[in-house]
Design a protein around this motif. Structure first.
Motif, mmCIF file in Angstrom:
data_model
loop_
_atom_site.group_PDB
_atom_site.id
_atom_site.type_symbol
_atom_site.label_atom_id
_atom_site.label_comp_id
_atom_site.label_asym_id
_atom_site.label_seq_id
_atom_site.Cartn_x
_atom_site.Cartn_y
_atom_site.Cartn_z
ATOM 1 N N CYS A 155 -4.236 30.007 -44.029
ATOM 2 C CA CYS A 155 -5.464 29.503 -43.426
ATOM 3 C C CYS A 155 -5.854 28.220 -44.143
ATOM 4 O O CYS A 155 -6.175 28.228 -45.326
ATOM 5 C CB CYS A 155 -6.573 30.548 -43.569
ATOM 6 N N CYS A 182 -8.857 35.550 -38.397
ATOM 7 C CA CYS A 182 -8.524 35.254 -39.790
ATOM 8 C C CYS A 182 -9.408 36.103 -40.698
ATOM 9 O O CYS A 182 -10.637 35.987 -40.650
ATOM 10 C CB CYS A 182 -8.738 33.764 -40.061
ATOM 11 N N CYS A 200 -11.690 33.823 -43.129
ATOM 12 C CA CYS A 200 -12.890 33.160 -42.610
ATOM 13 C C CYS A 200 -13.752 34.104 -41.785
ATOM 14 O O CYS A 200 -14.879 33.775 -41.455
ATOM 15 C CB CYS A 200 -12.524 32.000 -41.693
ATOM 16 N N HIS A 214 -9.381 31.617 -35.304
ATOM 17 C CA HIS A 214 -9.013 30.192 -35.293
ATOM 18 C C HIS A 214 -7.515 30.051 -35.487
ATOM 19 O O HIS A 214 -6.790 31.049 -35.615
ATOM 20 C CB HIS A 214 -9.796 29.424 -36.371
HETATM 21 ZN ZN LIG Z 1 -9.289 31.224 -41.828
#
Ligand SMILES: [Zn+2]
Length: 373
Positions: free
Chosen positions: A73, A39, A42, A46
Motif C-alpha cells: 500500500c 486495504c 488504510c 483503493h
Molecule cells: Zn492502503
C-alpha cells in the motif's frame, strides 16, 4: 490478513523514513499487478500493488531462499505498508518448503500430487497403499516436508506401477476388501496406460502378481515368458493362418495336455472362462510381447485381427523335448481347425461346462480334456 512490519533491518527505528523504505521495497521487488481491494492498512478500498520478491527463511535449521508475494500500500504513511492475505501466506509457506525440498533433492508438493494423480488415488488411499497414517499424504501436499525415507518410497512408485502392486500386497490389510480391488484396478490401469510399446514383459508380469505361487490356477508352473514366446512362435511355424482366437485355445490345450500327461503346465498362464473358450489373463499384454511377430490385419468385416507369424531368431531351446511333444500333439489335432471350430470343440470340455463366465479354469478340471484321437 497478516500485517507485516516493514522494517526488516536492525536499524534504529528513528532513521526509518517511509519514503526511503518505499523506495527500498520498489527496488527489491517486482510488480505483478495493481488491484482494487479493501486495504487493511488504510481501512479503505483503493488500488494496492501485488508484488513479489526473493525472501529467505530458516526451515529445519537450514536457510533457504524462495519467492514471496505480498500486497503493498503506497498510501500508508506509517512503518507498516505491506500485508498478505491468508491464501497468499499459505502459498508463500508452500514456496518456502518447496525451495527447501529442491535444495535437498526431495519431491516438491506438486510432484507428490502428480504421482498421486497418475494413479488416480485419493490422499487417504495413497497413504494406506504406502502403509502410512491416513493424513500423511495430505500433510505432504500442503503442510509438512517429508522425511527422506518417505520421499524414497514415493519415488519408488513414481514410474513403477509394479512397485505399487508390491506395496499393495504388503499393506493389503489396510484396505477394506472392496477398496483393495478398486485400488488394485487403478494401479493395473496405470500399467496398461503405458501404451503398447511399453507393454513389455514387465507389465505382463504385473498382471500375474497374484499368481506368484505354483497352484491349481497356473498348473503348478510360474509364468515363463520365454517359454510362452517360444511356444507361440513354434505353433506359428507349423500352423498357417494362425490368428489370436485359435492361438489362445491352442495354448490352453497345450497347458491342459501337459498337465494331464506330466502333472504340470508349460507356460504358467492362468486361463479364464470366456465366451470364446479359455482366455489367458493378460492376453492384451501377451500379444504385445516384444519377441512375437504379430501383424494387425483388417477382415472383410473391418474387424481388426491379429495374425501370428513365426519370430525370426526365436530361441526354442527353452522348450524341453517333452514340451515340444505336447505342442506337436496339439498342432496335429488343431492344425486345420478354423477359429470357430476350435471354439466349439472347447465349449464341449468339462473345463468350460463346469465353470462360469469369468472364472479361473482350474487345471484339476482342465486335465479332463477329451481324448485327442
Ligand atoms: Zn492502503
Amino acid at each position: 490478513m497478516r500485517i507485516i512490519s516493514l522494517c526488516k533491518g536492525t536499524h534504529d527505528i528513528s532513521v526509518c523514513v517511509n519514503d526511503k523504505e518505499r523506495r527500498y521495497i520498489m527496488e527489491n521487488s517486482t510488480l505483478i499487478r495493481k488491484i482494487h481491494m479493501d486495504c487493511p492498512l488504510c481501512d479503505k478500498t483503493h488500488e494496492v500493488e501485488e508484488r513479489k520478491r526473493l525472501a529467505t527463511i530458516t526451515l529445519k535449521g537450514d536457510k533457504v531462499s524462495y519467492e514471496e508475494r505480498f500486497y503493498f500500500c503506497a498510501k500508508a504513511d506509517d512503518t507498516e505498508n505491506e500485508f498478505e492475505s491468508g491464501s497468499m501466506s499459505n502459498s508463500n509457506l508452500l514456496n518456502a518448503r518447496n525451495a527447501y525440498r529442491v535444495k535437498h533433492g526431495l519431491l516438491t508438493s506438486d510432484e507428490i500430487v502428480a504421482i498421486r494423480d497418475s494413479y488416480g488415488l485419493s490422499q487417504v488411499d495413497l497413504a494406506r497403499l504406502l502403509g502410512w497414517g491416513e493424513a500423511t499424504i495430505s500433510r505432504y501436499e500442503s503442510k509438512a516436508i517429508q522425511d527422506e525415507a518417505y520421499d524414497t518410497m514415493l519415488r519408488l512408485i513414481k514410474d513403477n506401477p509394479l512397485q505399487a502392486l508390491e506395496f499393495l500386497k504388503k499393506n493389503n490389510n489396510k484396505f477394506p476388501s472392496a477398496k483393495r480391488f478398486e485400488v488394485r484396478a487403478k494401479i493395473v490401469e496405470k500399467l496398461d496406460s503405458y501404451g503398447k510399446e511399453y507393454l513389455t514383459r514387465q507389465a505382463f508380469e504385473g498382471e500375474y502378481a497374484n499368481f506368484e505361487e505354483p497352484s491349481d490356477s497356473n498348473g503348478f508352473v510360474l509364468l515363463n515368458i520365454d517359454k510362452i514366446e517360444a511356444a507361440i512362435s513354434y505353433i506359428a511355424e507349423n500352423v498357417a493362418n494362425l490368428f489370436k482366437v485359435k492361438l489362445m485355445k491352442m495354448l490352453w490345450y497345450a497347458d491342459a495336455l501337459s498337465y494331464k500327461v506330466n502333472g504340470y503346465a508349460i507356460t504358467g498362464l492362468v486361463y479364464r472362462h470366456n465366451e470364446m473358450g479359455a482366455l489367458p489373463i493378460g492376453h492384451y499384454s501377451l500379444m504385445n510381447l516384444e519377441n512375437l511377430n504379430i501383424h494387425e490385419e483388417v477382415s472383410i468385416n473391418y474387424d481388426s485381427m491379429l495374425h501370428i507369424y513365426p519370430s525370426n531368431d526365436m530361441d526354442y531351446s527353452v522348450l524341453s523335448d517333452g514340451d515340444k511333444n505336447i505342442l506337436d500333439a496339439v498342432i496335429r489335432k488343431f492344425k486345420n481347425y478354423k477359429a470357430k471350430e476350435i471354439v466349439d470343440y472347447m465349449h464341449d470340455e468339462r473345463a468350460y461346462r463346469e465353470t462360469n463366465p469369468g472364472d479361473i479354469i482350474p487345471f484339476s478340471i482342465a486335465k479332463e480334456i477329451k481324448d485327442f484321437n
